[in-house]
Design an enzyme around this catalytic site. Sequence first.
Site, PDB file in Angstrom:
ATOM      1  N   LYS A 154       0.881  -1.175   0.000  1.00 40.76           N
ATOM      2  CA  LYS A 154       0.000   0.000   0.000  1.00 40.76           C
ATOM      3  C   LYS A 154       0.902   1.203   0.000  1.00 40.76           C
ATOM      4  O   LYS A 154       1.883   1.199   0.751  1.00 40.76           O
ATOM      5  CB  LYS A 154      -0.921   0.003   1.226  1.00 40.76           C
ATOM      6  CG  LYS A 154      -1.831  -1.207   1.347  1.00 40.76           C
ATOM      7  CD  LYS A 154      -2.962  -1.201   0.348  1.00 40.76           C
ATOM      8  CE  LYS A 154      -3.671  -2.566   0.348  1.00 40.76           C
ATOM      9  NZ  LYS A 154      -4.822  -2.628  -0.568  1.00 40.76           N
ATOM     10  N   LYS A 156      -1.811   1.045  -3.100  1.00 33.43           N
ATOM     11  CA  LYS A 156      -2.107  -0.050  -4.035  1.00 33.43           C
ATOM     12  C   LYS A 156      -1.210  -0.023  -5.248  1.00 33.43           C
ATOM     13  O   LYS A 156      -0.750  -1.048  -5.715  1.00 33.43           O
ATOM     14  CB  LYS A 156      -3.553   0.071  -4.541  1.00 33.43           C
ATOM     15  CG  LYS A 156      -4.622  -0.379  -3.608  1.00 33.43           C
ATOM     16  CD  LYS A 156      -5.982  -0.024  -4.226  1.00 33.43           C
ATOM     17  CE  LYS A 156      -7.121  -0.277  -3.284  1.00 33.43           C
ATOM     18  NZ  LYS A 156      -7.742  -1.590  -3.442  1.00 33.43           N
ATOM     19  N   LYS A 181       1.630 -10.095  -1.566  1.00 35.55           N
ATOM     20  CA  LYS A 181       0.519 -10.243  -2.509  1.00 35.55           C
ATOM     21  C   LYS A 181       0.372  -9.005  -3.377  1.00 35.55           C
ATOM     22  O   LYS A 181       0.441  -7.894  -2.861  1.00 35.55           O
ATOM     23  CB  LYS A 181      -0.783 -10.489  -1.733  1.00 35.55           C
ATOM     24  CG  LYS A 181      -2.004 -10.618  -2.579  1.00 35.55           C
ATOM     25  CD  LYS A 181      -3.266 -10.658  -1.728  1.00 35.55           C
ATOM     26  CE  LYS A 181      -4.513 -10.520  -2.568  1.00 35.55           C
ATOM     27  NZ  LYS A 181      -4.562  -9.312  -3.394  1.00 35.55           N
ATOM     28  N   ASP A 183      -1.722  -6.241  -5.422  1.00 34.74           N
ATOM     29  CA  ASP A 183      -3.082  -5.724  -5.286  1.00 34.74           C
ATOM     30  C   ASP A 183      -3.858  -6.001  -6.574  1.00 34.74           C
ATOM     31  O   ASP A 183      -3.273  -6.273  -7.623  1.00 34.74           O
ATOM     32  CB  ASP A 183      -3.082  -4.239  -4.922  1.00 34.74           C
ATOM     33  CG  ASP A 183      -4.153  -3.952  -3.874  1.00 34.74           C
ATOM     34  OD1 ASP A 183      -5.190  -4.639  -3.906  1.00 34.74           O
ATOM     35  OD2 ASP A 183      -3.958  -3.055  -3.032  1.00 34.74           O
ATOM     36  N   HIS A 274      -8.528 -13.766  -6.037  1.00 33.27           N
ATOM     37  CA  HIS A 274      -9.062 -12.466  -5.624  1.00 33.27           C
ATOM     38  C   HIS A 274     -10.453 -12.338  -6.248  1.00 33.27           C
ATOM     39  O   HIS A 274     -10.729 -12.958  -7.268  1.00 33.27           O
ATOM     40  CB  HIS A 274      -8.123 -11.361  -6.125  1.00 33.27           C
ATOM     41  CG  HIS A 274      -8.315 -10.068  -5.403  1.00 33.27           C
ATOM     42  ND1 HIS A 274      -7.546  -9.690  -4.334  1.00 33.27           N
ATOM     43  CD2 HIS A 274      -9.211  -9.081  -5.586  1.00 33.27           C
ATOM     44  CE1 HIS A 274      -7.949  -8.510  -3.895  1.00 33.27           C
ATOM     45  NE2 HIS A 274      -8.969  -8.124  -4.635  1.00 33.27           N
ATOM     46  N   GLY A 382      -2.869  -5.475   4.670  1.00 32.90           N
ATOM     47  CA  GLY A 382      -2.090  -4.497   3.895  1.00 32.90           C
ATOM     48  C   GLY A 382      -1.817  -3.234   4.679  1.00 32.90           C
ATOM     49  O   GLY A 382      -0.750  -3.050   5.279  1.00 32.90           O
TER      50      GLY A 382
HETATM   51  C1  CAP Z   1      -7.054  -5.052   1.279  1.00 33.13           C
HETATM   52  C2  CAP Z   1      -7.181  -5.096  -0.214  1.00 33.13           C
HETATM   53  C3  CAP Z   1      -8.004  -6.275  -0.755  1.00 33.13           C
HETATM   54  C4  CAP Z   1      -9.435  -6.412  -0.218  1.00 33.13           C
HETATM   55  C5  CAP Z   1     -10.325  -7.170  -1.157  1.00 33.13           C
HETATM   56  C6  CAP Z   1      -7.806  -3.788  -0.742  1.00 33.13           C
HETATM   57  O1  CAP Z   1      -6.180  -4.045   1.702  1.00 33.13           O
HETATM   58  O2  CAP Z   1      -5.923  -5.216  -0.811  1.00 33.13           O
HETATM   59  O3  CAP Z   1      -8.055  -6.108  -2.133  1.00 33.13           O
HETATM   60  O4  CAP Z   1      -9.393  -7.066   1.001  1.00 33.13           O
HETATM   61  O5  CAP Z   1     -11.569  -7.393  -0.601  1.00 33.13           O
HETATM   62  O6  CAP Z   1      -7.397  -3.390  -1.820  1.00 33.13           O
HETATM   63  O7  CAP Z   1      -8.738  -3.278  -0.122  1.00 33.13           O
HETATM   64  P1  CAP Z   1      -6.067  -3.631   3.243  1.00 33.13           P
HETATM   65  P2  CAP Z   1     -12.071  -8.846  -0.192  1.00 33.13           P
HETATM   66  O8  CAP Z   1      -5.467  -4.816   3.969  1.00 33.13           O
HETATM   67  O9  CAP Z   1      -5.147  -2.447   3.258  1.00 33.13           O
HETATM   68  O10 CAP Z   1      -7.435  -3.285   3.702  1.00 33.13           O
HETATM   69  O11 CAP Z   1     -10.953  -9.490   0.595  1.00 33.13           O
HETATM   70  O12 CAP Z   1     -13.277  -8.607   0.638  1.00 33.13           O
HETATM   71  O13 CAP Z   1     -12.341  -9.560  -1.442  1.00 33.13           O
HETATM   72 MG    MG Z   2      -6.650  -4.985  -2.799  1.00 32.83          MG
END
Ligand code: CAP
Ligand code: MG
Length: 435
Positions: A154, A156, A181, A183, A274, A382
Amino acid sequence: MSEKIEWYHEFIDKNYKLKKDDIKVLFYYEPAEGITNEDAIGRIASESSSGTWTTLTELPKLLPKVKAYAYEYDNNYVKIAYPIIDFEKGSVPGLASAICGNIFGMKALKNLRIIDAELPMEYIKGFKGPKYGIDVIKKIFKRKSGPVTSVVPKPKIGYTAEEHAKKVGYAVWTGGIDCCKDDENLTSQSFNKFETRVKFLAKYRDKAMKETGEVKDAFINVTSPNLKEFEKRVKLVHNYGFKYFMIDMVVSGFTTVGTAVELAYDYNMAIHGHRAMHSMFTRNPKHGMTMLFLAKLMRLIGVDQIHTGTGVGKLEGSAESIMAMEKMLMNQEVDKIENVRTSQKWGKIKPVLPFSSGGLHPGILPQVFDIYGTTDIGLQVGGGTLGHPDGAEAGAKAVMQAIEAYKQKISLEEYAEKHRELKRALEKWGSLKPI
Ligand code: CAP
Ligand code: MG
């Protein structure tokens, strides 16, 4: 008009005798104004199997064998039985084009949603399912128990390929995290090209593995503009020695997921799934499909790890719906939950590792484990790692300390007294539930 022009009601039979191999789909439906329940459900069964808007002059002999029937309906829920011969063996796109198809656009329906479908063993047998599933813990990480941990860089996007691998990948790996991982919106941008990222991630993965003596890997996003490019990217990730690749399942489509599974079996790799874009059709409780049913289709095809939500983080998804989905993904057999889940037997299809992500940080990890009822899940943290006041490596350590505290049944506050990284994380976030 003297002649009968439509035959929708011929697809309703309350006395229908269910066959062992029928696919039984549970829909929530709302008829449009002026449309009766029978007019609505007849249309759902007909237009998703063998009917059309009008009577036909000539009918094939096979028709009685391919007709679907609405056999039970009450209070906006209907169950429809589809003969198994309606569908190509082993093809989710084939199934989806029928039961997730035209019916969702019919004027006679105000809303329509697939809650779940009970798939007969004969249909299940046409699929491979995951190569590893929850066995990634033992087979890839050589551990007895989870969680499998990961961190997404992050912001992203914005890191170059080398910064991504070094500043985030290397730092979190050495801090104790298993996987770096990608994004969902990082594919192959000009400032972080796919090939360059794979190369740097491999370099820093090797360094981290050497220094820690632990298995380290990455969920590199192979989501591509076309299938030729997709295959190339998976091959590249494999050639650099990664055991995983990540696919954005919904934007890529069922056919790509099917191709991904074929490649994963060829290369002995695991797939991280994802689910970006799922909320466009899973979130409205009256229309679309449930996340549970989408996850069921992905287990069937063979995705090893699937995002399933947090219940406490920043994204929508109740603890109850997560539990219903988790059991469906992790067990070989589940019972029905009225209007939430159908019963299901999985035969030889392996269980999937559910992945919890979205607004997590050390202070709420115990709540996530409580919801899932186990630590044998996947975690992605993240912002909750990279926002740590002392940086990425300290953030990774704080996450690992929170996990350790939970496993030892010690409160985070107590554990933090002797673990500085966790202490600093708790000072910043406490047990905040982000929105
Ligand atoms: C989380 C994340 C993931 C989401 C996806 C984001 O980041 O990388 O893509 O969790 O949603 O972009 O929001 P953080 P889900 O850890 O910084 O929140 O897992 O519900 O499919
Ligand atoms: Mg994400």
